[in-house]
Motif scaffolding. Structure first.
Motif, mmCIF file in Angstrom:
data_model
loop_
_atom_site.group_PDB
_atom_site.id
_atom_site.type_symbol
_atom_site.label_atom_id
_atom_site.label_comp_id
_atom_site.label_asym_id
_atom_site.label_seq_id
_atom_site.Cartn_x
_atom_site.Cartn_y
_atom_site.Cartn_z
ATOM 1 N N UNK A 193 -76.316 -0.279 68.878
ATOM 2 C CA UNK A 193 -75.398 0.391 67.858
ATOM 3 C C UNK A 193 -75.937 -0.138 66.721
ATOM 4 N N UNK A 194 -76.413 0.632 65.811
ATOM 5 C CA UNK A 194 -76.756 0.077 64.297
ATOM 6 C C UNK A 194 -75.830 -0.290 63.651
ATOM 7 N N UNK A 195 -75.564 -1.781 63.476
ATOM 8 C CA UNK A 195 -74.566 -2.315 62.735
ATOM 9 C C UNK A 195 -74.116 -1.698 61.414
ATOM 10 N N UNK A 196 -75.166 -0.849 60.889
ATOM 11 C CA UNK A 196 -74.944 -0.329 59.410
ATOM 12 C C UNK A 196 -74.163 0.931 59.418
ATOM 13 N N UNK A 197 -74.710 1.832 60.214
ATOM 14 C CA UNK A 197 -73.996 3.176 60.532
ATOM 15 C C UNK A 197 -73.278 3.434 61.549
ATOM 16 N N UNK A 198 -72.979 2.250 62.317
ATOM 17 C CA UNK A 198 -72.361 2.622 63.741
ATOM 18 C C UNK A 198 -72.802 3.696 64.538
ATOM 19 N N UNK A 199 -74.152 4.134 64.409
ATOM 20 C CA UNK A 199 -74.530 5.083 65.257
ATOM 21 C C UNK A 199 -75.358 4.373 66.268
ATOM 22 N N UNK A 200 -76.021 4.930 67.448
ATOM 23 C CA UNK A 200 -76.643 4.543 68.397
ATOM 24 C C UNK A 200 -78.138 4.727 67.915
ATOM 25 N N UNK A 201 -79.126 4.344 68.011
ATOM 26 C CA UNK A 201 -80.300 4.404 67.645
ATOM 27 C C UNK A 201 -80.961 5.092 69.059
ATOM 28 N N UNK A 202 -81.368 6.303 68.978
ATOM 29 C CA UNK A 202 -81.412 7.105 70.174
ATOM 30 C C UNK A 202 -83.288 7.401 70.355
ATOM 31 N N UNK A 203 -83.950 7.032 71.373
ATOM 32 C CA UNK A 203 -85.069 7.722 71.570
ATOM 33 C C UNK A 203 -84.790 9.339 71.689
ATOM 34 N N UNK A 204 -85.562 9.964 70.996
ATOM 35 C CA UNK A 204 -85.502 11.454 71.088
ATOM 36 C C UNK A 204 -86.602 12.168 71.953
ATOM 37 N N UNK A 205 -86.075 13.363 72.333
ATOM 38 C CA UNK A 205 -87.243 13.863 73.335
ATOM 39 C C UNK A 205 -87.172 15.268 72.752
ATOM 40 N N UNK A 206 -88.329 15.984 72.767
ATOM 41 C CA UNK A 206 -88.693 17.264 72.629
ATOM 42 C C UNK A 206 -88.797 17.955 74.077
#
Lengths: 290, 554, 230, 410
Positions: free
Chosen positions: D370-383
């Motif tokens: 969980x990114x402490x700055x934005x409180x988003x999870x850093x996700x690995x994305x897929x196409x």
């Protein structure tokens, strides 16, 4: 050029579906003198019925759906509506509103709320000018036009239609001539329900099926009935064509929200200009004379 | 006694609402607070629908104007009362506009249904699209209350205050009685002198403003004010609250709103998604089984307030110098091509009793309708005391001194004899004493509902109501029709005594020739919309044309 | 006996308007109900056919008692009612009004009703609501005859009609009753007309029968006529 | 129960039977789990009762399908975590209530859960409108709130919100260049007319301009639009290379079905949030071969995912697993990690613990943070490319999307 062909095709397709719903709504209003708020939900039932029978051949499912509609209409009329006929305008409004909730939630419980879809039985495209249009839509449009033509013939050219129109005109005198109001009410509501259900079944392959799908059809169908002459059965069909023409035209120039707002505005204006031209409960005018 | 029981229940519920913060949790207090403001919203709707009989299926528009008014003010750090004032004012203006468009005399009652429905659908779209003002579908976030308990009491006091004001300045006033009268029988109300268009517009405007006040109060409970607050769903919910709670009562809308707001939360948490199914079934059952709502089960008390004026406040009309008190000239009326009145002249002198006779279809009732203003004539003139009134609405003709009765007595269903006379005296502006024949009806049957009266007593009551306005001319349409022989026999005597007592002229459509002979100073015979003979009874009955008209000798 | 009324009393809601009316009518018999306006003639007819509330007594057709509210049952037994407001279906054409009656006819027949009412014959495609009052009345009678009834109940035959039309109607009715065996109950304002069409007369006052007898006898009685006139 | 938020009333103890029953049921579940798994030791943990979560979602109303998808994942996650021993040895219990997709109702329910049910955390809600209200109420009460689906990351800054869903930047950043490269730079944007699609497509536009692409049209249709033919006609005449769609919910299905029947699909290239996997059965073969950017696909080959897929299909049947359901499912991994990291149920401490917390999920063998700055999870994305039958087959592993998002003042 192609823009106009596209416009015409869309307009015809949309008016056909709306005309069927409006016809059924006008039938209920004319004969039973009630405003059926559950009309959109009856369409929804049709779509779900087709979904439930998606593994059957399309026409078989369509036939079975019509029977479902007839039965549902009969049950609703005998079970709910006949108790509110003499309780006034608001009571019938509220009762059909309740029926709508029960249908929506009943379907949600049976089928869950997740989106459903069914495939159209015809997948081809037809080329008209330089516009390609789905065969299914063209076929359904043609089917509805034929059905409406048959229905209007039935209403205006057969003895059943004659009895029906007589009963709409003056239910008391019709009973004196041997036409039972109770039977006519039950029959009319069953048939009208079946028509709304059928309309839902026919558009089902082109939309996402969910328990609230009927809502978006309700308002335009009402407008179609309202701008037509009260008690007329051909009127709502004409009204549907007029509403859909205006709406499709507006949509070609504005986004949908503005188009709808303008449509509402036009309706309000219509009411102001013709306060007696629209009526949800029609009674033949009787003047007192001594 | 039933009314007392309902007062006790009312008081207990009022006390419970006042005391509940002392033993309920913050959340539940919030829920009840929201229920209270919804109840006020429902009271607003009830003012139009329950009290006055105006259909409104778009009431949330007004509620939403109040809610958005406060929310916009709060979000922009403005003054909430200012926002509230704007919202309430807009609701009032919009309500008055809709009512003025949809409640004209020529309009169908269903026109209001269409108009209000279209308004609520449009309002929802406007709220969704006017981003800069409403923040679109996300709506406006209203910061939570610093003290739920404090705000609960603010709402409680404000709601009580608004309802109290309504109670003491509208419902318990002549206006409240008028609204009830309009709901129960608008034609009778109009011919009693009530300006029905004006009062309906007033009622709908008030209804809109009360709903807007409720909207203002509700904003802090909401957390978020979003487009659904002006939309069709809330509009139909409020109808349900009123329908289930009970129309035309103070308690009903509150009971409906609080019970369903609270109950919905309980159901939603205890039975998951299917609670809406249960609500739908309950709702259908309540429409079918308790048409008067929950409050209707307990409350069957009087519907009107005694507003009988003390003493005479109406200045007496100046005595007529001479000539005719009522004159109709060359009246023509056609219905769909049929000429029903074909140039009728009729002159009535003060205190004269004129009987209109003629075979069926002669146009007698139509003439009474034209004189009283129930219908407009196509051409010709009607003058009352020399003033032209042929285009004057019926209520103003009553004020000018013209009262009428109907062929089938037109009364207010569900009201008692006393209540009918309260209405009549209220509209007259004075407590006219009645002639003995009618005073006895009032004494003996005061508390009886009109459904329980004999036909003869109903006719008497209708005449008594007409007399209250101290008319110069009383129009009676077949006062003896359907009466038993002895009742009818006494009628002529009673009416003559009435004329002597009240000093009014009487124009009377009558078929019973014994009565006509006893009653009439002058007889006018109509046939095919024309006066074919007039004079004394003997003169008219000897007239060859009259005999032909009756016996059909052709 | 084709039609029997025993102590029939009726009205609307809780209001009694007619009381204790009894009479019998055999096939082909004709009865005029006379009386001044407002004595309850219309209510009597509506009570008999089941459109008003019947509170007391019974109505029998062919000796079989009928339920109190039974317009449809009567129609199926060959009894047709023509209301005083004519009851034409305003948005149906003349031809459709007649056609509807044929559909619910008691007996199969193709009586040429247009021959009786030539005025209607060239207006068959016109909606009934646009006809004049006289034409509507003709249509109402024509429609009633088209049901091929055994008993016709007519309220206010001559109301609002031209004398010439009334004459034609009266002749037509006399023909179908005397020659066609049709029974008739007629209410009319016009006693002479009614007594010319009907063999028997019943006079009502304030909901009750005050005189009854043969037209020929009563019609010659001045005191009786005074009951009816001014 | 802990004392929190002021007055505690007698009546709340006599609360409705359902809660008691829920507690009993959860305790039984937890008990079974205890027999199966070995209970870890949390000597320093402050907490001696089940951890309580309030789950709010639109279970009726227009977005009910998404709400119930999320509920499915959440319930499976709840069972799974309890079967595995719960949080810090304590079972997890949940209360659930419908928001009807009405923000005001969502607000009421969240308040009720905090004040009446004394929940330790809120999870749920779908529309940005509901989430905004929920987030603000939770922030005021100091209760952490987790949104499995969140589009408006920036609106929740400075609150107690954790956004488990991928944000619009995660979705658009890899997708726009991919589509432009494959099909061309003329984009057409279409969306449902409410706040999320507007914001989502604004982000898309940002990336389109970055790669020098053009927007040849932008249309919005209100939620509940039944007929798309006029919009589809407009799309056809604009002749875009890529249709970037922010049409959501049931409308997404209606749009695709009509695009197919009007001959726009399968020829055109459609992408965007329109292509949710759970819609596949309803959309039919109209979207076969289209590309979508996702953080989860049933094609992800990790042991945890295989196990999850099996459990999910066993419980709910063979229909595709909705994205929001997976998020709700693995939200428990983060909840467990954060609570155990905090060492207490104290909501403020738990929220603080979310900052930078890492958890092993079904998405990847590597823990997510969980990114402490934005409180988003850093996700690995897929196409992914949609296969016949509904599998979102991974065609490109984009990895963690880099962006320099910051909460102002955070």
């Amino acid at each position: 050029m192609s823009g106009w062909i596209q416009f015409l095709l869309d307009f015809v397709w949309l008016s056909a579906g709306l005309a069927l719903v409006a016809f059924s709504l006008g039938l209920i209003l004319g004969e039973l003198k009630i405003v059926n708020i559950a009309q959109g939900d009856l369409m929804m039932v049709g779509a779900y019925s087709m979904y439930a029978m998606r593994d059957l051949p399309f026409l078989v499912a369509l036939g079975a759906t019509c029977i479902v509609g007839l039965l549902l209409g009969f049950v609703l009329e005998r079970g709910v509506l006949r108790w509110v006929y003499d309780k006034g305008f608001m009571a019938t409004l509220l009762a059909t509103w309740g029926v709508g909730i029960v249908l929506e939630q009943g379907v949600a419980t049976l089928f869950t709320v997740s989106q459903k879809g069914i495939d159209a039985p015809l997948k081809g495209l037809i080329e008209i000018g330089d516009v390609v249009y789905p065969t299914y839509r063209v076929a359904v449009t043609a089917g509805i036009v034929v059905l409406l033509a048959l229905l209007l013939l039935l209403v205006y050219r057969t003895s059943i239609g004659l009895r029906l129109r007589a009963s709409i005109d003056n239910v008391e005198m019709a009973s004196v001539l041997g036409i039972s109001p109770q039977r006519t009410f039950a029959m009319v509501f069953s048939v009208a329900t079946a028509l709304a259900v059928l309309a839902g079944a026919l558009i089902a392959p082109t939309i996402a099926i969910n328990p609230t799908l009927g809502l978006s059809f309700l308002a335009p169908a009402f407008f179609a009935v309202l701008i037509s002459k009260p008690g007329s059965l051909a009127g709502p069909v004409v009204g549907a064509v007029a509403v859909e023409f205006t709406f499709t035209l507006l949509q070609a120039y504005f986004n949908i929200t503005i188009a709808e707002s303008v449509l509402f505005g036009l309706l309000a204006l219509f009411i102001v200009l013709k306060p007696q031209g629209i009526s949800w409960s029609w009674k033949p005018a009787r003047e007192e004379t001594s | 006694m039933v009314p007392a029981a309902s007062s006790i229940i009312g008081f207990i519920l009022f006390a419970a609402a006042g005391l509940c913060p002392l033993f309920l949790s913050e959340f539940k207090v919030g829920l009840i607070g929201l229920g209270l403001t919804y109840g006020l919203f429902a009271i607003g709707l009830d003012l139009a629908w329950g009290r006055t009989g105006i259909v409104s299926i778009g009431q949330a528009v007004f509620f939403g104007l109040g809610t958005y008014g406060v929310a916009i003010a709060l979000v922009r750090h403005g003054s909430a009362p200012f926002g509230a004032a704007i919202g309430i004012a807009l609701a009032g203006i919009l309500g008055a506009f809709i009512a003025a468009v949809g409640l004209r005399r020529v309009s169908n009652p269903s026109t209001m249904a269409v108009l209000t429905l279209a308004t609520t659908l449009l309002a929802e779209k406007v709220a969704r699209d006017w981003w800069s003002l409403t923040n679109g579908s996300s709506g406006l976030y209203v910061p939570p209350l610093t003290s739920t308990y404090f705000y609960y009491y603010v709402c409680f006091v404000a709601t009580t205050g608004v309802v109290g004001l309504l109670w003491f300045f509208v419902l318990r006033r002549p206006l409240g009685n008028r609204l009830t009268a309009i709901r129960l029988n608008d034609r009778r109300a109009e011919h009693l002198g009530i300006p029905i268009f004006r009062e309906r517009v007033v009622a709908f405007t008030l209804s809109a403003m009360v709903s807007a006040i409720a909207g203002c109060l509700s904003a802090p409970w909401m957390s978020s004010v979003s487009p659904d607050r002006v939309g069709i769903l809330l509009s139909t919910q409020v109808l349900v609250w009123v329908a289930v709670g009970g129309r035309a009562t103070l308690l009903g809308p509150f009971v409906g709103a609080v019970a369903l707001t609270y109950g919905q939360d309980v159901l939603a948490s205890s039975m998951g998604e299917s609670y809406l199914l249960l609500l739908g079934v309950l709702f259908i059952l309540s429409v079918l089984l308790i048409p008067n709502g929950i409050a209707g089960l307990f409350f069957t008390g009087p519907q009107l307030t005694d507003t009988t004026p003390v003493g005479g406040t109406l200045p007496p009309r100046p005595p007529l110098a001479g000539g005719d008190v009522l004159a109709a000239e060359a009246i023509v009326k056609r219905f769909a091509g049929n000429t029903v009145l074909d140039g009728v002249d009729l002159r009535i002198k003060p205190r004269e009793i004129v009987c209109l006779i003629g075979p069926n279809g002669a146009g007698k009732t139509t003439l009474i309708n034209v004189l009283s203003g129930a219908i407009d004539c196509d051409s010709g003139s009607v003058t009352l005391r020399g003033e032209h009134i042929e285009r004057t609405p019926p209520d103003r003709r009553v004020a000018a001194g013209l009262a009428r009765t109907f062929q089938v007595p037109s009364l207010f269903p569900g009201l008692t004899v006393a209540e009918h006379l309260i209405l009549a005296r209220q509209e007259a502006g004075m407590a006219t004493p009645l002639p003995e024949a009618y005073a006895r009806l009032e004494r003996e049957h005061a508390g009886l509902r009109v459904e329980m009266l004999s036909l003869s007593d109903r006719r008497s009551l209708e005449i008594a109501m007409a007399l209250c306005s101290r008319p110069d001319v009383l129009l009676l349409d077949e006062p003896a029709a359907g009466l038993a022989r002895n009742d009818a026999g006494a009628l002529a005597k009673t009416l003559r005594a009435l004329r002597d007592h009240a000093g009014c002229a009487i124009v009377c459509v009558e078929h019973d020739m014994e009565i006509v002979r006893d009653l009439a100073d002058r007889v006018v015979c109509l046939h095919h919309g024309r006066v074919i003979s007039e004079g004394t009874m003997d003169h008219v009955s000897a007239n060859a044309e009259v005999r032909r008209a009756y016996l059909g000798l052709v | 006996m084709l039609f029997t009324a025993n102590d029939v009393g009726g009205g609307y809601g809780a209001i009694h308007i007619v009381k204790d009316i009894s009479f019998e009518l055999g096939a082909g018999e004709t009865l005029a109900v006379l009386g001044r306006n407002g004595v309850g003639k219309t209510t009597l007819l509506r009570t008999l056919v089941g459109l008003a509330d019947r509170f007391t007594g019974e109505v029998k057709v062919d000796g079989e008692p009928l339920p109190a509210r039974s317009p449809r049952a009567l129609a199926q037994l060959g009894i047709t009612y023509v209301p005083d407001d004519r009851g034409v279906f305003p948005r149906l054409t003349v031809a459709e009004n007649i056609e509807l009656a044929r559909l619910s006819a008691y007996r199969k027949n193709e009586r040429d009703v247009y021959a009786l009412f030539p005025d209607l014959a060239h207006r068959t495609a016109q909606p009934a609501g646009t006809l004049s009052g006289g034409q509507q009345q003709q249509l109402a009678i024509a429609r009633a005859l088209a049901t091929e009834p055994r008993l016709l109940i007519i309220d206010e035959l001559s109301q609002g009609l031209q004398p010439s039309i009334v004459q034609a109607l009266a002749e037509a009715l006399v023909n179908v009753t005397r020659d066609g065996g049709l029974a008739l109950i007629l209410v009319d304002q016009n006693p002479n007309l009614a007594m010319r069409i009907c063999e028997r007369v019943m006079v009502m006052q304030r909901g009750e029968v005050v005189a009854a007898g043969a037209s020929a006898t009563l019609g010659a009685d001045e005191r009786f006529l005074d009951l009816l006139i001014v | 129960m802990t004392e929190r938020n002021g007055v505690r009333s007698g009546i709340s103890r006599r609360s409705f039977g359902r809660i008691a029953a829920g507690l009993a049921g959860a305790a039984a579940l937890g008990g079974t789990a205890n027999l199966v798994g070995s209970r870890p030791s949390f000597a320093s943990f402050k907490g001696s009762r089940p951890y309580k979560i309030g789950f709010v979602a639109p279970l009726t109303g227009p977005v009910a399908p998404e709400g119930s998808s999320m509920q499915k994942g959440f319930n499976l996650g709840l069972e799974t975590i309890n079967a595995a021993g719960g949080i810090a040895g304590h079972p997890v219990v949940a209360v659930t209530q419908d928001t009807q997709a009405v923000p005001a109702v969502a607000g009421t329910v969240v308040k009720k859960f905090i004040q009446e049910e004394k929940v330790d955390m809120i999870v749920g809600t779908i529309t940005g409108d509901e989430e905004e209200v929920a987030s603000k109420i939770c922030a005021a009460a100091g209760i952490p709130v987790l949104f499995p689906e969140a589009g408006f990351w920036y609106k929740f800054c400075n609150s107690t919100t954790v956004m488990l869903g991928e944000n619009s930047f995660d979705l658009c950043a890899p997708l726009v260049p991919f589509m432009a490269e494959k099909f061309g730079k003329k984009f057409l944007l279409i969306g449902s007319d409410f706040s999320f699609p507007h914001a989502y497509l604004a982000v898309a536009k940002h990336y389109i301009s970055q790669i020098g692409g053009t927007v040849v049209g932008e249309f919005y249709a209100p939620l509940g639009t039944a007929d798309w033919s006029s919009n589809i006609a407009k799309i056809k005449s604009a002749k875009p290379d890529v249709i970037f769609s922010g049409v959501v919910g049931g409308d997404a299905i209606g749009f695709v079905k009509q695009a197919q029947s009007l001959g726009l699909l399968p020829g055109a290239h459609l992408t965007g949030v329109n292509l949710q996997p759970e819609f596949y059965p309803a959309m039919g073969d109209a979207v076969d071969g289209q590309y979508a950017a996702v953080r989860y696909s049933e094609d992800i080959k990790t042991a945890a995912n295989e196990k999850f897929k099996e459990a999910y299909h066993k419980k709910y049947g063979p229909a595709p697993i909705p994205l929001v359901g997976t998020t709700a499912f693995y939200s428990f991994d983060f909840i467990k990690a954060a609570v155990e990291k905090a060492g207490t149920y104290d909501p403020k401490a738990v929220f603080a613990a979310f900052k930078g917390v890492e958890a092993e999920t079904i998405l990847s063998d590597k823990p997510l943070r969980v990114d402490p700055n934005t409180m988003n999870i850093g996700y690995p994305m897929y196409i992914t490319q949609i296969q016949k039958g509904g599998l979102y087959k991974i065609v490109k592993d984009v990895g963690l999307v880099k962006n320099d998002l910051k909460c102002e003042g955070a």
